[in-house]
Motif scaffolding. Structure first.
Motif, mmCIF file in Angstrom:
data_model
loop_
_atom_site.group_PDB
_atom_site.id
_atom_site.type_symbol
_atom_site.label_atom_id
_atom_site.label_comp_id
_atom_site.label_asym_id
_atom_site.label_seq_id
_atom_site.Cartn_x
_atom_site.Cartn_y
_atom_site.Cartn_z
ATOM 1 N N ILE A 287 52.702 36.092 44.503
ATOM 2 C CA ILE A 287 51.598 37.033 44.517
ATOM 3 C C ILE A 287 51.287 37.306 45.984
ATOM 4 O O ILE A 287 50.748 36.445 46.680
ATOM 5 N N VAL A 288 51.640 38.494 46.449
ATOM 6 C CA VAL A 288 51.486 38.794 47.872
ATOM 7 C C VAL A 288 50.069 39.237 48.213
ATOM 8 O O VAL A 288 49.664 39.204 49.377
ATOM 9 N N ALA A 289 49.315 39.656 47.192
ATOM 10 C CA ALA A 289 47.922 40.036 47.419
ATOM 11 C C ALA A 289 47.187 40.095 46.093
ATOM 12 O O ALA A 289 47.784 40.381 45.049
ATOM 13 N N TYR A 290 45.888 39.832 46.147
ATOM 14 C CA TYR A 290 45.056 39.959 44.953
ATOM 15 C C TYR A 290 43.607 40.145 45.366
ATOM 16 O O TYR A 290 43.183 39.732 46.444
ATOM 17 N N LYS A 291 42.864 40.802 44.508
ATOM 18 C CA LYS A 291 41.440 41.008 44.715
ATOM 19 C C LYS A 291 40.726 40.887 43.371
ATOM 20 O O LYS A 291 41.263 41.272 42.337
ATOM 21 N N VAL A 292 39.510 40.376 43.412
ATOM 22 C CA VAL A 292 38.689 40.264 42.215
ATOM 23 C C VAL A 292 37.443 41.113 42.433
ATOM 24 O O VAL A 292 36.819 41.042 43.495
ATOM 25 N N GLY A 293 37.080 41.904 41.452
ATOM 26 C CA GLY A 293 35.919 42.766 41.606
ATOM 27 C C GLY A 293 35.093 42.851 40.340
ATOM 28 O O GLY A 293 35.527 42.455 39.260
ATOM 29 N N TYR A 294 33.905 43.396 40.499
ATOM 30 C CA TYR A 294 33.019 43.619 39.349
ATOM 31 C C TYR A 294 33.432 44.861 38.568
ATOM 32 O O TYR A 294 33.068 45.015 37.405
ATOM 33 N N TYR A 295 34.149 45.771 39.249
ATOM 34 C CA TYR A 295 34.467 47.057 38.642
ATOM 35 C C TYR A 295 35.964 47.334 38.705
ATOM 36 O O TYR A 295 36.635 47.000 39.676
ATOM 37 N N ASN A 296 36.452 47.994 37.671
ATOM 38 C CA ASN A 296 37.852 48.386 37.588
ATOM 39 C C ASN A 296 37.962 49.803 38.162
ATOM 40 O O ASN A 296 38.028 50.795 37.439
ATOM 41 N N ASN A 297 37.983 49.887 39.486
ATOM 42 C CA ASN A 297 37.920 51.203 40.123
ATOM 43 C C ASN A 297 38.967 51.353 41.224
ATOM 44 O O ASN A 297 39.750 50.441 41.503
ATOM 45 N N ASN A 298 38.960 52.515 41.865
ATOM 46 C CA ASN A 298 39.931 52.786 42.926
ATOM 47 C C ASN A 298 39.802 51.806 44.084
ATOM 48 O O ASN A 298 40.803 51.381 44.675
ATOM 49 N N LYS B 171 38.943 27.293 30.263
ATOM 50 C CA LYS B 171 37.651 27.057 30.900
ATOM 51 C C LYS B 171 36.610 28.089 30.487
ATOM 52 O O LYS B 171 36.929 29.112 29.884
ATOM 53 N N ARG B 172 35.367 27.807 30.835
ATOM 54 C CA ARG B 172 34.274 28.744 30.683
ATOM 55 C C ARG B 172 33.588 28.858 32.035
ATOM 56 O O ARG B 172 33.209 27.835 32.617
ATOM 57 N N TYR B 173 33.449 30.052 32.518
ATOM 58 C CA TYR B 173 32.915 30.262 33.863
ATOM 59 C C TYR B 173 31.445 30.680 33.793
ATOM 60 O O TYR B 173 31.100 31.646 33.110
ATOM 61 N N LYS B 174 30.615 29.962 34.533
ATOM 62 C CA LYS B 174 29.181 30.238 34.515
ATOM 63 C C LYS B 174 28.795 31.395 35.433
ATOM 64 O O LYS B 174 27.749 31.997 35.247
ATOM 65 N N SER B 175 29.625 31.661 36.416
ATOM 66 C CA SER B 175 29.282 32.696 37.389
ATOM 67 C C SER B 175 30.539 33.402 37.892
ATOM 68 O O SER B 175 31.666 32.912 37.721
ATOM 69 N N PHE B 176 30.336 34.541 38.520
ATOM 70 C CA PHE B 176 31.433 35.289 39.127
ATOM 71 C C PHE B 176 32.091 34.452 40.219
ATOM 72 O O PHE B 176 33.323 34.414 40.324
ATOM 73 N N GLU B 177 31.279 33.772 41.011
ATOM 74 C CA GLU B 177 31.795 32.948 42.108
ATOM 75 C C GLU B 177 32.688 31.824 41.590
ATOM 76 O O GLU B 177 33.720 31.515 42.189
ATOM 77 N N GLU B 178 32.301 31.248 40.470
ATOM 78 C CA GLU B 178 33.098 30.166 39.880
ATOM 79 C C GLU B 178 34.444 30.700 39.390
ATOM 80 O O GLU B 178 35.480 30.044 39.552
ATOM 81 N N ASP C 22 49.132 45.462 38.871
ATOM 82 C CA ASP C 22 48.350 45.789 37.673
ATOM 83 C C ASP C 22 46.978 45.122 37.787
ATOM 84 O O ASP C 22 46.728 44.343 38.719
ATOM 85 N N ILE C 23 46.123 45.413 36.813
ATOM 86 C CA ILE C 23 44.772 44.852 36.754
ATOM 87 C C ILE C 23 44.570 44.248 35.373
ATOM 88 O O ILE C 23 45.004 44.818 34.366
ATOM 89 N N THR C 24 43.899 43.111 35.308
ATOM 90 C CA THR C 24 43.510 42.543 34.027
ATOM 91 C C THR C 24 42.013 42.272 34.044
ATOM 92 O O THR C 24 41.440 41.983 35.092
ATOM 93 N N HIS C 25 41.379 42.385 32.888
ATOM 94 C CA HIS C 25 39.938 42.140 32.845
ATOM 95 C C HIS C 25 39.672 40.719 32.370
ATOM 96 O O HIS C 25 40.388 40.168 31.538
ATOM 97 N N LEU C 26 38.641 40.129 32.940
ATOM 98 C CA LEU C 26 38.248 38.754 32.661
ATOM 99 C C LEU C 26 36.754 38.716 32.347
ATOM 100 O O LEU C 26 36.053 39.708 32.548
ATOM 101 N N LYS C 27 36.267 37.573 31.873
ATOM 102 C CA LYS C 27 34.846 37.436 31.567
ATOM 103 C C LYS C 27 34.279 36.163 32.182
ATOM 104 O O LYS C 27 34.994 35.170 32.359
ATOM 105 N N TYR C 28 33.011 36.208 32.495
ATOM 106 C CA TYR C 28 32.293 35.028 32.969
ATOM 107 C C TYR C 28 30.878 35.072 32.420
ATOM 108 O O TYR C 28 30.438 36.094 31.893
ATOM 109 N N SER C 29 30.169 33.961 32.539
ATOM 110 C CA SER C 29 28.843 33.829 31.942
ATOM 111 C C SER C 29 28.962 34.134 30.453
ATOM 112 O O SER C 29 29.915 33.706 29.810
ATOM 113 N N LEU C 30 28.022 34.868 29.875
ATOM 114 C CA LEU C 30 28.090 35.145 28.446
ATOM 115 C C LEU C 30 29.083 36.263 28.135
ATOM 116 O O LEU C 30 29.993 36.091 27.340
ATOM 117 N N SER C 31 28.922 37.408 28.771
ATOM 118 C CA SER C 31 29.830 38.519 28.479
ATOM 119 C C SER C 31 30.003 39.451 29.676
ATOM 120 O O SER C 31 30.337 40.620 29.511
#
Length: 233
Positions: free
Chosen positions: A106-117, A191-198, A81-90
């Motif tokens: 968790i056998v695999a995971y990926k983090v992305g900017y977009y919820n896409n194929n 926590k509060r994340y300042k950046s995507f990398e964080e 499944d996919i869950t959405h998260l937030k960083y910086s302000l919004s």
């Protein structure tokens, strides 16, 4: 003309209301609509998008998993499944995971900017690379990524059996929802994340902890990977 008076934004229903109020009568709605069609009058507000959902490719699978959330061996049943998260302000980010029902790892995971194929396909690719030869049952919800042609082709090529939750039945995919709940309550929400990398760094850290250090009573007080190692020993 009333249609032009309102800049062309009124359809036949509102035109009828204006006429009724102006002349104190009740005109037939179908007649107003028919006359507007004859005159070529059509409002440009909220027009149909062409019913794209009727013509787009959608592949729906049966709920083969059927809430049987246990497995006899590694790589027998995976849930995703996919869950959405937030960083910086919004700013939004998306976490895609695949969880093995044998040990809960968790056998695999990926983090992305977009919820896409692409996010989903990269997750599947990572899971297969980490587990060569695996041909599991893979259970998902009916999100557009999982009902897409690309998902069907990729899973078919890998000899993966597809299973999908029923409409409105999130409990059909409860194990992966449980993982997201643990991650958010034990890490993300604190926590509060300042950046995507964080954010990515913290996800990496938590999943390593979850797989290698988080003891689970149902696994005989072992971590998921310790329990998994017993199966291949």
């Amino acid at each position: 003309m009333i249609f032009k008076q309102y800049g062309g934004i009124y359809g036949y229903r509102r035109i009828r209301m204006v006429i009724d109020r102006k002349y104190g009568k009740r005109y037939n709605l179908k007649r107003i609509r028919r006359l507007m069609i004859l005159l070529g009058l059509k409002s440009f507000i909220r027009r149909s998008n062409g019913y794209s959902t009727k013509t787009s490719y959608v592949n729906i699978e049966e709920n083969i998993l059927n809430r049987e959330f246990t497995a006899d061996k590694p790589n027998q049943k995976w849930v995703t499944d996919i869950t959405h998260l937030k960083y910086s302000l919004s700013h939004k980010a998306y976490l895609s995971v695949i969880k093995d029902l044998y040990d809960g790892s968790i056998v695999a995971y990926k983090v992305g900017y977009y919820n896409n194929n692409e996010l989903v396909m990269e997750t599947i690719k990572a899971a297969l690379e980490a587990n060569p030869g695996a041909t599991p049952l893979l259970h998902s919800d009916r999100g557009s990524q999982y009902t897409s042609r690309e998902y069907r082709l990729v899973t078919t090529k890998a000899e993966i059996t597809r299973s999908m939750s029923r409409v409105g039945k999130c409990i059909d995919n409860a194990p992966v929802e449980s993982f997201f709940g643990h991650f958010k309550s034990e890490s993300y929400d604190l926590k509060r994340y300042k950046s995507f990398e964080e954010l990515v760094e913290d996800i990496d850290r938590y999943i390593q902890f979850y797989n290698k250090e988080r003891y689970q009573e149902k696994l005989n007080s072992l971590t998921p990977l310790e329990y998994r190692d017993q199966a291949v020993a």
